[in-house]
Every structure is written in C-alpha cells, then in structure tokens.
Design a protein around this motif. Structure first.
Motif, PDB file in Angstrom:
ATOM      1  N   ARG A  22       0.803  -1.217   0.000  1.00 19.87           N
ATOM      2  CA  ARG A  22       0.000   0.000   0.000  1.00 19.87           C
ATOM      3  C   ARG A  22       0.831   1.259   0.000  1.00 19.87           C
ATOM      4  O   ARG A  22       0.284   2.361  -0.001  1.00 19.87           O
ATOM      5  CB  ARG A  22      -0.899   0.038   1.242  1.00 19.87           C
ATOM      6  N   HIS A  25       2.839   5.934   2.818  1.00 18.57           N
ATOM      7  CA  HIS A  25       1.776   6.885   3.173  1.00 18.57           C
ATOM      8  C   HIS A  25       0.392   6.264   3.088  1.00 18.57           C
ATOM      9  O   HIS A  25      -0.559   6.800   3.656  1.00 18.57           O
ATOM     10  CB  HIS A  25       1.842   8.111   2.261  1.00 18.57           C
ATOM     11  N   GLY A  26       0.272   5.155   2.377  1.00 14.31           N
ATOM     12  CA  GLY A  26      -1.020   4.479   2.257  1.00 14.31           C
ATOM     13  C   GLY A  26      -1.261   3.468   3.370  1.00 14.31           C
ATOM     14  O   GLY A  26      -2.326   2.856   3.438  1.00 14.31           O
ATOM     15  N   ASN A 106      11.328   1.539  -3.543  1.00 12.64           N
ATOM     16  CA  ASN A 106      10.445   2.647  -3.904  1.00 12.64           C
ATOM     17  C   ASN A 106       9.804   3.466  -2.808  1.00 12.64           C
ATOM     18  O   ASN A 106       9.075   4.422  -3.112  1.00 12.64           O
ATOM     19  CB  ASN A 106       9.524   2.321  -5.100  1.00 12.64           C
ATOM     20  N   ARG A 109      12.497   7.198  -0.510  1.00  8.38           N
ATOM     21  CA  ARG A 109      12.485   8.658  -0.641  1.00  8.38           C
ATOM     22  C   ARG A 109      11.605   9.351   0.396  1.00  8.38           C
ATOM     23  O   ARG A 109      11.647  10.563   0.533  1.00  8.38           O
ATOM     24  CB  ARG A 109      12.050   9.053  -2.056  1.00  8.38           C
ATOM     25  N   TYR A 110      10.804   8.584   1.122  1.00  2.64           N
ATOM     26  CA  TYR A 110       9.972   9.186   2.170  1.00  2.64           C
ATOM     27  C   TYR A 110      10.647   9.171   3.536  1.00  2.64           C
ATOM     28  O   TYR A 110      10.051   9.572   4.532  1.00  2.64           O
ATOM     29  CB  TYR A 110       8.606   8.474   2.237  1.00  2.64           C
ATOM     30  N   TYR A 164      11.891  -6.668  -9.017  1.00  2.00           N
ATOM     31  CA  TYR A 164      10.818  -6.708  -8.019  1.00  2.00           C
ATOM     32  C   TYR A 164       9.465  -6.318  -8.609  1.00  2.00           C
ATOM     33  O   TYR A 164       8.421  -6.666  -8.063  1.00  2.00           O
ATOM     34  CB  TYR A 164      11.151  -5.811  -6.821  1.00  2.00           C
TER      35      TYR A 164
ATOM     36  N   PHE B  19       2.375  14.290  -7.229  1.00  2.84           N
ATOM     37  CA  PHE B  19       2.355  12.830  -7.038  1.00  2.84           C
ATOM     38  C   PHE B  19       3.752  12.245  -7.261  1.00  2.84           C
ATOM     39  O   PHE B  19       4.135  11.271  -6.608  1.00  2.84           O
ATOM     40  CB  PHE B  19       1.374  12.150  -7.998  1.00  2.84           C
ATOM     41  N   SER B  20       4.502  12.816  -8.192  1.00  2.00           N
ATOM     42  CA  SER B  20       5.841  12.269  -8.450  1.00  2.00           C
ATOM     43  C   SER B  20       6.793  12.579  -7.296  1.00  2.00           C
ATOM     44  O   SER B  20       7.697  11.807  -7.005  1.00  2.00           O
ATOM     45  CB  SER B  20       6.413  12.808  -9.764  1.00  2.00           C
ATOM     46  N   GLU B  21       6.571  13.713  -6.634  1.00  2.49           N
ATOM     47  CA  GLU B  21       7.456  14.094  -5.527  1.00  2.49           C
ATOM     48  C   GLU B  21       7.080  13.444  -4.197  1.00  2.49           C
ATOM     49  O   GLU B  21       7.940  13.022  -3.442  1.00  2.49           O
ATOM     50  CB  GLU B  21       7.422  15.622  -5.332  1.00  2.49           C
ATOM     51  N   ARG B  22       5.767  13.420  -3.888  1.00  4.60           N
ATOM     52  CA  ARG B  22       5.322  12.988  -2.570  1.00  4.60           C
ATOM     53  C   ARG B  22       4.543  11.697  -2.615  1.00  4.60           C
ATOM     54  O   ARG B  22       4.106  11.202  -1.574  1.00  4.60           O
ATOM     55  CB  ARG B  22       4.425  14.054  -1.936  1.00  4.60           C
ATOM     56  N   GLY B  23       4.304  11.162  -3.809  1.00  3.51           N
ATOM     57  CA  GLY B  23       3.460   9.974  -3.924  1.00  3.51           C
ATOM     58  C   GLY B  23       1.989  10.353  -3.901  1.00  3.51           C
ATOM     59  O   GLY B  23       1.625  11.446  -3.443  1.00  3.51           O
ATOM     60  N   HIS B  25      -0.556   8.932  -2.195  1.00  3.10           N
ATOM     61  CA  HIS B  25      -1.121   8.990  -0.840  1.00  3.10           C
ATOM     62  C   HIS B  25      -0.468  10.070   0.017  1.00  3.10           C
ATOM     63  O   HIS B  25      -1.025  10.462   1.031  1.00  3.10           O
ATOM     64  CB  HIS B  25      -0.976   7.634  -0.153  1.00  3.10           C
ATOM     65  N   GLY B  26       0.694  10.522  -0.401  1.00  2.44           N
ATOM     66  CA  GLY B  26       1.383  11.562   0.358  1.00  2.44           C
ATOM     67  C   GLY B  26       0.997  12.964  -0.086  1.00  2.44           C
ATOM     68  O   GLY B  26       1.447  13.951   0.493  1.00  2.44           O
ATOM     69  N   ASN B 106       5.348   4.416 -10.946  1.00  2.00           N
ATOM     70  CA  ASN B 106       5.281   3.915  -9.575  1.00  2.00           C
ATOM     71  C   ASN B 106       4.077   4.240  -8.730  1.00  2.00           C
ATOM     72  O   ASN B 106       4.005   3.795  -7.585  1.00  2.00           O
ATOM     73  CB  ASN B 106       6.624   3.986  -8.821  1.00  2.00           C
ATOM     74  N   GLU B 107       3.084   4.883  -9.298  1.00  2.00           N
ATOM     75  CA  GLU B 107       1.855   5.099  -8.531  1.00  2.00           C
ATOM     76  C   GLU B 107       0.646   4.403  -9.159  1.00  2.00           C
ATOM     77  O   GLU B 107      -0.434   4.426  -8.597  1.00  2.00           O
ATOM     78  CB  GLU B 107       1.560   6.607  -8.402  1.00  2.00           C
TER      79      GLU B 107
END
Lengths: 192, 192
Positions: A22, A25-26, A106, A109-110, A164, B19-23, B25-26, B106-107
């Motif tokens: 998820r 952040h999810g 992946n 980066r958070y 992966y 979305f590319s920077e923080r995702g 969900h972020g 990646n999202e």
DNA sequence: CCTACCGATCGGTAGG
DNA sequence: CCTACCGATCGGTAGG
C-alpha cells in the motif's frame, strides 16, 4: 539489533509487507496494529514513530544488497564471474525478501533527510562496486576497451532493480536462472 | 479530452508534479489546492474525486509510451534499428515528461481496479511490441538464434523504465545519447 | 471559486 | 498492551 524483541521483529515484517503493498503513506498505524492483533496506540511501546519502521525496513534491504556487493568484489574471480555472481545474488536477495526490497527501492524517498542521506551513501557504494568490477574487466582485456563503464553498470542495476516489479514466486524461472540470463546478456554486450 | 478546460490541464500538471514528488497517498487535496492558488473544496468543480487525477496522469503516460511503441513497430527498418529507435524515443519521452512518467511507473498500482486493468492492458501491449521486434530479429538472422526473447525484452524494459530514477536534466548526457548507448549494449548482447 | 461544514481517520500521547 | 483522549488533517459536499 542484538536486543531486538520478537514483537519488534514481527512489526518490521508486517511493515515491510504492508508498505510494499500500500505504500508508506497508504499504510496507517491502524493497519499495522490490525496485522499484529493489537491497538494502534500499543505499537508505540515498540517504536518511537512510524518513520522508525520505514527506516528499519529500508536499512535492512540496503544492508543485504551491500553485503552481497562487498562479497562479490572480494571473490578471487574474473570480472565476468564477479558480475554474474553479483547479479544472481542480487536477484536472489530481491526475491527472497521481496517485500523489504520493494520498500527499499520505492519508498526510501519518504525517509527523513538524515536517514535518506545514510541510505544514499550505501546506494552510492553499491553502484561504485558494480563500476569497479566493470572497469577491472576492461583493464584486463576481458571486456572491450571502448565499453562505457557507467552505462554498463547502469544496465546491470536497471535489470537488477526492476526485477521486483515483475517477479512472481509462482513463475517458471528460479531467481538464480533469472540472474544468470541477465548476466549472460550483459556480459555478451561487453565482450571484445 | 477535446473539451478539457485550461484549469483542468493545470490541475493534471500539478498532480503529476506533486504525485511524483510525494506519492499519491502523500499528496493531499490541500497540497493541490495550494499549487493552483485555490481552496481544496474548489477543486471539485473540476474533478469528481482525487483518483480521477491519478488516472489522468497515468493514462497520459501510458498513452505516450504506447504511441511510440506502435510507431516504432511500423517503421520500415531492421529489428536493431527499431529497437534503437524505440529505446531512444522511450528515454526521450520519459525525460520530457519526467513527472508523469514517474507517476505512471510507480503510482499506477493505487488506481481503482477498473482503471488499473485498463492500464495493465496497455502495459502488456507495449511489452508485446518489444518482444515482437526481438523475435523478428531472430527470425531474420539479425540476432543470434538462441537469444531469449523474453529476457532480451525485459532487459530493454528494465533499462528504459529505470531511467526516471536517476535521470537529472542538468546531467551531461542528452536523453537521445542515453537511449542510444543502452541500445548499443543490448543489441551487441543479441548479436550472433 | 469560496465559506463552512460533514464524519472519518490520521499519528501520537497519557496514565494505568 | 489497553482505554481514552489530543489536535490536525483527510477527502468530499452543500449552498451560494
């Protein structure tokens, strides 16, 4: 690490799995609590903050890959053999620890800036190892003299790090075989 | 698409970037509102739900790559030339639309099941195109007869899809050059 | 496009 | 490890 409680280990395992499915952040503390059968507030008896879990998972992943890298470089072998060995080990490690490897690749980066820097250093070192092996192969005449070290290393890392996204345990090919076939293709591309 | 308002286009652009920077969900609706200088509630005059934005960004990315794929396959050229052309186009597309490509790669797993299936179909088709080109090259004797079509295609896709993780516009190599060097290495690995 | 609001959930803490 | 709570924020809506 030596004094890590069994509960904490379970928690890191669950975090690897949930973060890989998820995203960091999810995934909520609630999700993690449910995975361990406890209230989310109780998790704070084992960790200081949610980010600790991300760090633990990512650092485990980084440590594993780097250990394989250092080991491959130390082998008494030709550059082709080292490259093949490392690619097989990399793929095997990624598939044996698929959730943690996914998070390592992946979600890193958070991480907080400090943690991110620490992991970046390990990633840089791993990349350097791959380059050193390729450069050695050129020096010894095993690879063609006009080979591009950086691109060959990046091709290696691309193949290794993309696994992966498509590997499924029920697939027909064993991880060893996957690593070997990629290595064959890359080594052939580097032949004089 | 033809009737897409300028505001909606701005919104999709901002979504790709954030979305590319923080995702996915972020990134909150609040972040998106700030990027456009409006209240988050006002965004719902332009979209139905947050997921619409993810879908728009991902679908744009998927459409761009697939269009390049179909074009490369239709070229009157050898398999090596098609492979090289497609890899250059892929890298150029990924770097020209770095944010959207990052989100696409990646999202996309956070899409709703229906949207995810639709994108999966496009990904499958793209992969098929790469395999068809490699298979053709083996048929014509351009590539060695024992080459592994699936692995060669996967190596191509790995190199192409990993670029977004390391490419920086200020780097020394132009996207065309990156694509060309990867293609050279891969084509050499496939030579008889 | 804004104000004002909805119920739900977020990460995290206190006190036991 | 639980109960009960904190303030903040989440995505989304109504009514203008």
């Amino acid at each position: 690490m030596a004094t890590m409680s069994p509960r904490r280990v379970e928690l890191i395992d669950a975090a690897a799995r949930l973060f890989s499915e998820r995203g960091y952040h999810g995934t909520s503390m609630q999700h993690l609590g449910e995975a361990l059968g406890m209230q989310r507030g109780s998790l704070y008896a084992h960790i200081g903050a949610k980010e600790d879990l991300l760090y633990d998972v990512v650092a485990d992943g980084a440590g594993r890959f780097l250990a394989r890298g250092e080991a491959a470089m130390a082998l008494p072998a030709t550059a082709s053999e080292k490259l093949t060995r490392l690619l097989i080990d990399h793929v095997t490690t990624a598939t044996d620890h698929l959730a943690a490897s996914t998070v390592f690749l992946n979600e890193w980066r958070y991480l907080s800036p400090e943690h991110r820097d620490e992991i970046q250093t390990k990633r840089d070192r791993y990349e350097e190892i791959v380059r050193l092996i390729v450069a050695k192969g050129i020096d010894t005449g095993e690879f063609r003299p006009d080979a591009d070290v950086r691109f060959a290393a990046t091709l290696f890392l691309s193949a290794a790090n993309w696994v992966y996204t498509w590997y499924r345990p029920e697939g027909e090919l064993a991880p060893e075989e996957i690593g070997r076939r990629f290595a064959d293709l890359i080594v052939k591309g580097l032949a004089p």
